[in-house]
Motif scaffolding. Structure first.
Motif, short mmCIF file in Angstrom:
data_model
loop_
_atom_site.label_atom_id
_atom_site.label_comp_id
_atom_site.label_asym_id
_atom_site.label_seq_id
_atom_site.Cartn_x
_atom_site.Cartn_y
_atom_site.Cartn_z
N ASP A 84 0.93 -1.34 -0.12
CA ASP A 84 -0.14 -0.12 0.04
C ASP A 84 0.87 1.19 -0.10
OD1 ASP A 84 -2.27 -1.52 0.06
OD2 ASP A 84 -2.91 -0.96 2.12
N TYR A 85 0.15 2.29 -0.03
CA TYR A 85 1.04 3.75 -0.25
C TYR A 85 1.44 3.85 1.03
CZ TYR A 85 -2.92 5.23 2.69
OH TYR A 85 -3.79 5.15 3.56
N ASP A 86 1.27 3.33 2.14
CA ASP A 86 1.71 3.79 3.64
C ASP A 86 2.96 2.73 3.83
OD1 ASP A 86 0.20 1.37 4.01
OD2 ASP A 86 -0.76 2.16 5.94
N SER A 87 3.42 1.62 2.58
CA SER A 87 4.16 0.69 2.98
C SER A 87 3.84 -0.54 3.63
CB SER A 87 5.73 1.02 3.53
OG SER A 87 6.07 2.27 2.65
N THR A 88 2.56 -0.57 3.75
CA THR A 88 1.73 -1.80 4.45
C THR A 88 1.82 -2.92 3.47
OG1 THR A 88 0.51 -0.64 5.89
CG2 THR A 88 0.07 -2.84 5.59
N ALA A 89 2.55 -4.08 3.59
CA ALA A 89 2.70 -5.05 2.67
C ALA A 89 1.64 -6.09 2.98
CB ALA A 89 4.06 -5.71 3.03
N TYR A 90 1.18 -6.89 2.02
CA TYR A 90 0.41 -8.18 2.03
C TYR A 90 0.85 -9.03 1.52
CZ TYR A 90 -3.02 -4.47 3.89
OH TYR A 90 -3.73 -3.65 4.45
N HIS A 91 0.87 -10.35 2.01
CA HIS A 91 1.07 -11.55 1.28
C HIS A 91 -0.05 -12.33 1.09
CE1 HIS A 91 5.72 -11.19 2.17
NE2 HIS A 91 5.38 -10.34 1.43
#
Length: 168
Positions: A84-91
């Motif tokens: 995401d734009y806030d650097s939250t990563a999803y796997h």
């Protein structure tokens, strides 16, 4: 990437991602360390979803939602990443419905949620290994013995045989 102290936002981020993705799958859950309150983790929201057939995954819909396919050596699994734009990563790990009930990631998460002493042992080990080795292979290998022990316990509680925690 280093581990972070537990963040109360992780549960909500996992729940929100599951709600958005639910129409694309038979089942979807937040798994991994960020799904266990009180557990330090890499700030990655790990999700596991099931489908009847991996060839049926709607990759176009996932791409529209920001998920990009990533090659993996893991058998019988598709893997997608989103940042995401806030650097939250999803796997996003997509597996078959047939294997869903016995997936180690789900079983370990459930075990850690119901066994706080084991959660705390795992948390202490993660902090110790990160301090000693930093992120990378040594950190991951250092966790293997305890992850295997806890996963074996979770499987045994359900009458399942032990299996290696790392897929070949």
């Amino acid at each position: 990437m280093t581990i972070a102290e537990p963040d109360l936002r992780w549960a909500g981020l996992g729940q929100q991602a599951c709600l958005v993705l639910a129409p694309l799958f038979l089942a979807i859950e937040h798994v991994g360390s960020t799904a266990v309150p009180g557990l330090p983790a890499k700030p990655v929201i790990d999700l596991m979803a099931s489908v009847d057939d991996l060839d049926e995954v709607n990759a176009g819909a996932l791409e529209t939602l920001g998920y990009r396919t990533e090659p993996t050596d893991m058998p019988e699994r598709l893997f997608y990443r989103r940042e995401d734009y806030d650097s939250t990563a999803y796997h996003l790990h997509v597996v078959t419905a047939e294997s869903w009930p016995t997936r180690n990631e789900r079983l370990l998460r459930d075990h850690l949620l119901t066994h706080p002493a084991d959660r705390d042992r795992y948390a202490a080990l993660k902090r110790e290994l990160m301090d000693k080795f930093g992120p990378g292979l040594a950190y991951t290998r250092g966790k293997t013995e305890l992850i295997q022990e806890l996963t074996d316990a979770a499987r045994a509680a359900r009458g399942l045989p032990p299996v290696p925690v790392w897929e070949a």
